[in-house]
Design a protein around this motif. Structure first.
Motif, mmCIF file in Angstrom:
data_model
loop_
_atom_site.group_PDB
_atom_site.id
_atom_site.type_symbol
_atom_site.label_atom_id
_atom_site.label_comp_id
_atom_site.label_asym_id
_atom_site.label_seq_id
_atom_site.Cartn_x
_atom_site.Cartn_y
_atom_site.Cartn_z
ATOM 1 N N THR A 33 -5.486 13.531 2.141
ATOM 2 C CA THR A 33 -6.873 13.499 2.597
ATOM 3 C C THR A 33 -6.975 13.846 4.079
ATOM 4 O OG1 THR A 33 -7.419 11.824 0.959
ATOM 5 C CG2 THR A 33 -8.921 12.050 2.813
ATOM 6 N N TRP A 89 0.832 -1.197 0.000
ATOM 7 C CA TRP A 89 0.000 0.000 0.000
ATOM 8 C C TRP A 89 0.870 1.253 0.000
ATOM 9 C CZ3 TRP A 89 -0.963 3.541 4.200
ATOM 10 C CH2 TRP A 89 -1.982 4.461 3.942
ATOM 11 N N GLU A 137 -0.802 5.208 -2.801
ATOM 12 C CA GLU A 137 -2.059 5.498 -2.114
ATOM 13 C C GLU A 137 -1.817 6.091 -0.735
ATOM 14 O OE1 GLU A 137 -5.049 2.480 -2.191
ATOM 15 O OE2 GLU A 137 -4.561 1.919 -4.246
ATOM 16 N N TRP A 139 -3.621 9.347 0.897
ATOM 17 C CA TRP A 139 -4.216 9.346 2.230
ATOM 18 C C TRP A 139 -3.691 10.515 3.048
ATOM 19 C CZ3 TRP A 139 -8.210 7.557 4.701
ATOM 20 C CH2 TRP A 139 -8.240 7.580 6.087
ATOM 21 N N ASP A 140 -2.377 10.754 2.969
ATOM 22 C CA ASP A 140 -1.786 11.875 3.704
ATOM 23 C C ASP A 140 -2.426 13.197 3.303
ATOM 24 O OD1 ASP A 140 -0.117 10.245 5.157
ATOM 25 O OD2 ASP A 140 1.610 10.524 3.826
#
Length: 82
Positions: A69, A57, A62, A66-67
């Motif tokens: 988001t 991952w 991704e 995520w960081d």
């Protein structure tokens, strides 16, 4: 719980270890020793698989998404719903 029976052949040194482990850990049967050993092996295997999945991952890019988001300015906690 469904229980199955099987026959296992072990080296004498493993049988001695099993008897010692059963006695020192106050287990009721050799089956409990085997069940504990298999549970530890399963947990070790899951840990390896989780580590591999996390590595995959993180390498996929991704993790970077995520960081971004989680840094969107929204707050966690009791005031987040307001």
């Amino acid at each position: 719980m469904t229980v199955g029976k099987m026959s296992v052949s072990l080296d004498a040194s493993l049988l001695e270890f099993m008897a010692h482990y059963q006695e020192t850990h106050q287990l009721r049967s050799r089956s409990e020793v085997v069940a504990q050993a298999l549970t530890l092996l399963r947990d070790q295997e899951l840990e390896t698989q989780y580590a591999a999945a996390l590595s995959e991952w993180q390498g996929s890019g991704e993790a970077d998404l995520w960081d971004h988001t989680v840094a969107d300015g929204l707050q966690d906690g009791p005031d987040a719903a307001r």
